[in-house]
Design a protein around this motif. Structure first.
Motif, PDB file in Angstrom:
ATOM      1  N   ALA A  38      48.530  44.949  35.249  1.00 19.33           N
ATOM      2  CA  ALA A  38      47.689  44.565  36.488  1.00 19.33           C
ATOM      3  C   ALA A  38      48.053  44.435  37.656  1.00 19.33           C
ATOM      4  O   ALA A  38      47.561  44.047  38.728  1.00 19.33           O
TER       5      ALA A  38
ATOM      6  N   HIS B 141      48.792  46.246  40.089  1.00 15.34           N
ATOM      7  CA  HIS B 141      48.109  46.794  41.421  1.00 15.34           C
ATOM      8  C   HIS B 141      46.933  46.141  41.835  1.00 15.34           C
ATOM      9  O   HIS B 141      46.494  46.454  43.078  1.00 15.34           O
ATOM     10  N   SER B 142      46.536  45.103  41.144  1.00 19.32           N
ATOM     11  CA  SER B 142      45.101  44.343  41.585  1.00 19.32           C
ATOM     12  C   SER B 142      45.709  43.696  42.750  1.00 19.32           C
ATOM     13  O   SER B 142      44.929  42.928  43.561  1.00 19.32           O
TER      14      SER B 142
ATOM     15  N   LEU C  35      46.927  44.328  45.410  1.00 20.60           N
ATOM     16  CA  LEU C  35      46.332  45.103  46.805  1.00 20.60           C
ATOM     17  C   LEU C  35      45.107  44.652  47.048  1.00 20.60           C
ATOM     18  O   LEU C  35      44.751  44.523  48.440  1.00 20.60           O
ATOM     19  N   LEU C  36      44.052  44.040  46.148  1.00 19.65           N
ATOM     20  CA  LEU C  36      42.937  43.368  46.825  1.00 19.65           C
ATOM     21  C   LEU C  36      42.986  42.086  47.571  1.00 19.65           C
ATOM     22  O   LEU C  36      42.496  41.944  48.634  1.00 19.65           O
TER      23      LEU C  36
ATOM     24  N   GLU D  21      35.943  39.797  43.591  1.00 20.34           N
ATOM     25  CA  GLU D  21      37.044  40.469  43.076  1.00 20.34           C
ATOM     26  C   GLU D  21      38.394  39.729  43.951  1.00 20.34           C
ATOM     27  O   GLU D  21      39.468  39.692  42.883  1.00 20.34           O
TER      28      GLU D  21
ATOM     29  N   THR E 227      38.839  36.579  43.982  1.00 21.72           N
ATOM     30  CA  THR E 227      39.006  35.477  43.080  1.00 21.72           C
ATOM     31  C   THR E 227      39.805  36.032  41.758  1.00 21.72           C
ATOM     32  O   THR E 227      40.696  35.157  41.315  1.00 21.72           O
ATOM     33  N   GLN E 228      39.093  36.963  41.333  1.00 21.42           N
ATOM     34  CA  GLN E 228      39.619  37.634  39.820  1.00 21.42           C
ATOM     35  C   GLN E 228      40.869  37.990  40.097  1.00 21.42           C
ATOM     36  O   GLN E 228      41.876  37.770  39.330  1.00 21.42           O
ATOM     37  N   ALA E 229      41.241  38.544  40.965  1.00 18.79           N
ATOM     38  CA  ALA E 229      42.565  39.219  41.548  1.00 18.79           C
ATOM     39  C   ALA E 229      43.658  37.983  41.595  1.00 18.79           C
ATOM     40  O   ALA E 229      44.893  38.196  40.951  1.00 18.79           O
ATOM     41  N   GLN E 230      43.252  36.993  42.217  1.00 22.28           N
ATOM     42  CA  GLN E 230      44.182  35.734  41.992  1.00 22.28           C
ATOM     43  C   GLN E 230      44.367  34.964  40.713  1.00 22.28           C
ATOM     44  O   GLN E 230      45.572  34.421  40.295  1.00 22.28           O
ATOM     45  N   ARG E 231      43.184  35.108  39.643  1.00 20.75           N
ATOM     46  CA  ARG E 231      43.297  34.881  38.396  1.00 20.75           C
ATOM     47  C   ARG E 231      44.271  35.686  37.765  1.00 20.75           C
ATOM     48  O   ARG E 231      45.079  35.096  36.811  1.00 20.75           O
ATOM     49  N   ILE E 232      44.122  37.104  37.839  1.00 15.69           N
ATOM     50  CA  ILE E 232      45.117  37.981  37.219  1.00 15.69           C
ATOM     51  C   ILE E 232      46.481  37.309  37.526  1.00 15.69           C
ATOM     52  O   ILE E 232      47.537  37.611  36.880  1.00 15.69           O
ATOM     53  N   ARG E 233      46.765  37.007  38.999  1.00 12.57           N
ATOM     54  CA  ARG E 233      47.944  36.826  39.264  1.00 12.57           C
ATOM     55  C   ARG E 233      48.660  35.425  38.845  1.00 12.57           C
ATOM     56  O   ARG E 233      49.838  35.588  38.386  1.00 12.57           O
ATOM     57  N   ALA E 234      47.641  34.578  38.663  1.00 16.02           N
ATOM     58  CA  ALA E 234      48.249  33.516  37.762  1.00 16.02           C
ATOM     59  C   ALA E 234      48.796  33.502  36.490  1.00 16.02           C
ATOM     60  O   ALA E 234      49.386  33.070  35.995  1.00 16.02           O
TER      61      ALA E 234
END
Lengths: 460, 67
Positions: free
Chosen positions: A305, A307-308, A310-311, A350, A352-359
């Motif tokens: 994940a 590439h997220s 970029l968001l 989006e 916020t979800q990208a930051q959750r994926i990051r975590a």
């Protein structure tokens, strides 16, 4: 001046300064002449500070006569043009700031200055560290000294080109998604993105607050260690700056790598990798095994994940540029403006979800690093991109092996590990635990000393 | 909000109107692709089913659970 001096390391210059075989003034004059000769083709410099360089060199010479033993004394450097410099224009590679002269220095500029370096000038950056200068732009893009038809990487493009061409001994870079390591890989030099918070970003133009890092670029791992030593440490002016203790990075290079565990994440980093890149990488692993390191495969599934990120980058970049974009859109390059405006279209959900994926990526990578000391990957899937491809407005953001370590904030080093059949440099990426730059540099140094790649020079 | 995993051009235009920015019509396809590629994993995420992960990222020197 001989190539020997143009490509001398920090240690070699210091030794020759102190034995009176060479002086900072001689080296500075010689590099200024070399810049005058080669930069019209390479376009690495956006501003040359010849008078300042001569004054710095004279001051260094005086200090050397007084017995000053600082390792960076008299070492010629230049800064990526998103680092603010007092009294010297700082363009950000942009028409918007083409004539802007800041009244203060970036913290890292000040620290290198306090260490006794000689400032040769400012190095071109991709526009606001994001957009390559297309034809018709106010500034010309730097060219790759190994092949002028290829980009030197970005966004620290001038830093990579100037180092490869022997125009400077050290340079600053910044790295939000690979902007130190990409130019290092494409130009056959060494670049270190330190841990998030290790080197101050105060006085450096922002691209993305939660992904931006500052760091050193040089031609050897040891030079990077010297330069990082002078950059690292807490700075109250950068809210992300860490109070973690600063190691002795140069001293750490003396230790071998026997018994160190190197993990190779076999997912994500090998998708679309050029066969020549893969062969060079596998050969590098063989060298590290031969030096006594234990190499094993690991998996970090959440990196799929990546590439997220970029968001996050585009949304934060738009937040930073919004006012100027609305008031002076014509002063941004067309493609950069589109990318920044794309950031306006990212919803709060989006982001916020990208930051959750990051975590999640951070947690999974940290778990892997309980079992290995360092991760090794190819720095880039392919060698340097041709200008003809990179300046295609449809080129977009290709998949990259570097953002995972902007996402996690881990230190990551890029260093040469071979050449393609067309003569372009290939690069090894080593990443470590947060604030363990010393380990990453130690592994890189051991590999470098066992291989010839860092001794090759482009024909400029 | 569209249920599709692909961002559509109409959705891009609607977002532009909502935030008051203009992107040339002949460049919308490029912007749509840029955002669509970046959104693949976000749109695949079922936030109700996935375990709670806060969006905060910490960078601790002590080497805790998160780098």
């Amino acid at each position: 001046m001989s190539d020997e001096i143009a490509y001398a390391t920090i240690r070699e210059l210091g030794t020759r300064y102190r034995s009176r075989q060479l002086s900072p003034v001689e080296v500075t004059q010689a590099l200024l002449a070399r810049i005058e000769k080669h930069d019209p083709v390479l376009s690495a410099f956006v501003t040359l500070t010849a008078d300042r360089a001569r004054a710095d060199a004279r001051a260094a010479e005086e200090a050397l006569r007084g017995g000053d033993a600082r390792p960076l004394l008299g070492i010629p450097v230049a800064h990526k043009d998103i680092y603010l410099t007092r009294g010297i224009r700082t363009t950000g590679g942009s028409a918007l700031l083409a004539d802007w002269v800041p009244d203060d220095d970036a913290a890292c500029v000040r620290r290198w200055q306090d260490a006794g370096t000689v400032l040769l000038g400012k190095l071109i950056t991709h526009e606001f560290a994001l957009g390559l200068q297309f034809p018709g732009h106010r500034f010309k893009p730097a060219r790759n000294p190994w092949n002028l038809d290829h980009i030197p990487g970005g966004s620290s493009s001038g830093s990579g080109a100037a180092l490869a061409a022997g125009l400077v001994t050290g340079a600053t870079g910044s790295d939000t998604g690979g902007s130190i390591r990409g130019p290092a890989a494409f130009c056959g030099i060494v670049g270190l993105k330190p841990t998030y918070g290790r080197a101050s970003r105060a006085g450096v133009l922002t691209l993305s607050w939660t992904l931006d890092h500052t760091g050193p670029m040089a031609r050897t791992v040891e030079d990077c260690a010297y330069l990082l030593q002078a950059m690292a440490g807490h700075d109250a002016a950068d809210p992300a700056s860490s109070r973690a203790p600063v190691d002795d990075y140069v001293a750490a290079l003396g230790r071998d790598v026997r018994g160190l565990r190197i993990g190779v994440p076999r997912n994500y980093f090998f998708e679309g990798v050029d066969p020549e890149v893969e062969r060079a990488f596998e050969a590098a692993l063989g060298t590290l095994r031969g030096l006594g390191a234990e190499v094993r495969d690991v998996q970090i599934p959440s990196l799929a994940a990546t590439h997220s990120f970029l968001l996050i980058m585009l949304a934060e970049a738009f937040a930073y540029h919004e006012r100027d974009l609305r008031e002076h859109p014509e002063l941004y390059g067309d493609v950069l403006r589109e990318r920044l405006l794309a950031g306006a279209l990212v919803t709060a959900s989006e982001y916020t979800q990208a930051q959750r994926i990051r975590a999640g990526i951070c947690a999974e990578t940290a778990a892997v690093l309980r079992d290995v000391d360092v991760l090794a990957t190819p720095t880039t899937p392919k060698p340097a991109t041709p200008f003809a491809l990179a300046t295609d407005p449809e080129f977009g953001f290709p998949r990259s092996n570097m953002p995972p370590f902007n996402i996690t904030g881990m230190p990551a080093l890029a260093l040469p590990c071979g050449f393609s059949s067309s003569g372009l440099p290939l690069s090894l990426q080593l990443a470590g635990r947060p604030f363990e730059e010393a380990t990453v540099l130690r592994v890189g140094h051991a590999y470098e000393q066992a291989t010839p790649w860092h001794t090759r020079r482009p024909r400029v | 909000m569209s249920e599709s995993k692909e961002l559509t051009l109409d959705e891009v235009r609607a977002r532009m109107r909502a935030v008051g920015v203009t992107i040339a019509e002949n460049r919308l396809a490029m912007v749509r692709k840029l955002l669509s590629d970046a959104l693949v994993h976000v749109r695949a995420l079922d936030s109700r089913a996935s375990k709670t992960v806060e969006p905060a990222v910490r960078f601790g020197a002590g080497g805790g659970d998160q780098p």
